[in-house]
Design a protein around this motif. Structure first.
Motif, PDB file in Angstrom:
ATOM      1  N   GLU A 142      -3.785   0.527  -6.052  1.00 59.71           N
ATOM      2  CA  GLU A 142      -3.663  -0.046  -7.395  1.00 59.71           C
ATOM      3  C   GLU A 142      -4.738  -1.102  -7.569  1.00 59.71           C
ATOM      4  OE1 GLU A 142      -0.521  -3.062  -9.461  1.00 59.71           O
ATOM      5  OE2 GLU A 142       0.363  -1.237  -8.655  1.00 59.71           O
ATOM      6  N   ASP A 170      -2.281   2.074 -16.186  1.00 58.41           N
ATOM      7  CA  ASP A 170      -0.821   2.005 -16.108  1.00 58.41           C
ATOM      8  C   ASP A 170      -0.232   0.894 -16.961  1.00 58.41           C
ATOM      9  OD1 ASP A 170      -0.552   4.174 -14.404  1.00 58.41           O
ATOM     10  OD2 ASP A 170      -0.598   2.950 -12.591  1.00 58.41           O
ATOM     11  N   GLU A 171      -1.007  -0.182 -17.165  1.00 57.52           N
ATOM     12  CA  GLU A 171      -0.460  -1.310 -17.928  1.00 57.52           C
ATOM     13  C   GLU A 171      -1.576  -2.205 -18.431  1.00 57.52           C
ATOM     14  OE1 GLU A 171       2.467  -5.148 -17.131  1.00 57.52           O
ATOM     15  OE2 GLU A 171       2.593  -3.450 -15.771  1.00 57.52           O
TER      16      GLU A 171
END
Length: 192
Positions: A142, A170-171
């Motif tokens: 990540e 993802d965000e």
């Protein structure tokens, strides 16, 4: 399996340090005011901090000292176990806290083994040379990229001499200061 999470501040033009190697462009209490509360909660999912020698030397001058008193994440950061990847350092003290463990063997192989162990996730902060070598080995699970609303013009890019990498967002988190947190993970290569 544990994840390796790489977190880095960069400028709008993708630089992780200015032309003098300084990271002062993101060292602001105002800039990080609201993100520190989330950072503290996130650190509960981490049990190991990975650092390269240069980042260790910058961190150790601030975090385990009286200068960090009042910083929301200081106690947690200071007490988490740390690994410092370096062939030149002979020791890695951390103020009045447990010293960091020095690792002078192959970083990619060490991280592969660490990821197989039981435990919480690991975070790699800064340490651009180390991060770039772990990127090439596809060991980062990540990417937490914190974009600072400043253009440096010259400096050290985060993705220097990198192979093509494809990411999935993802965000996204926006803070009042203008700081953005983008969370990405690598898309699997064809055939994986």
């Amino acid at each position: 399996m544990r994840k390796l999470i790489f977190e880095e501040f960069i400028s709008l033009d993708g630089l992780a340090a200015d032309e003098n190697g300084s990271t002062s462009f993101f060292e602001s209490a105002t800039l990080n005011k609201h993100s520190d509360e989330e950072q503290l909660k996130w650190l509960d999912t981490i049990d190991t901090i990975l650092l390269g020698a240069n980042t260790y030397e910058m961190f150790v001058q601030f975090w385990p000292t009286d200068q960090s008193k009042g910083e929301l994440v200081a106690d947690k950061l200071n007490t988490l176990p740390k690994l410092v990847f370096s062939k030149r350092l002979k020791e890695a003290p951390w103020g009045n806290y447990e010293p960091a463990q020095l690792v002078d063997t192959d970083a990619a192989e060490t991280v592969r083994k660490l990821k197989l162990e039981n435990g919480k996730d690991m975070v790699l902060w800064g340490s651009i040379s180390l991060a770039q070598s772990l990127m090439k080995a596809d060991l980062i699970d990540e990417y937490r990229i914190r974009i600072v609303p400043v253009v440096l013009g010259k400096g050290r890019p985060l993705f220097e001499n990198s192979d093509v990498m494809d990411f999935q967002l993802d965000e996204v988190k926006k803070y009042e200061s203008g700081l953005l947190l983008l969370k990405y993970r690598r898309k699997a290569s064809v055939g994986q």
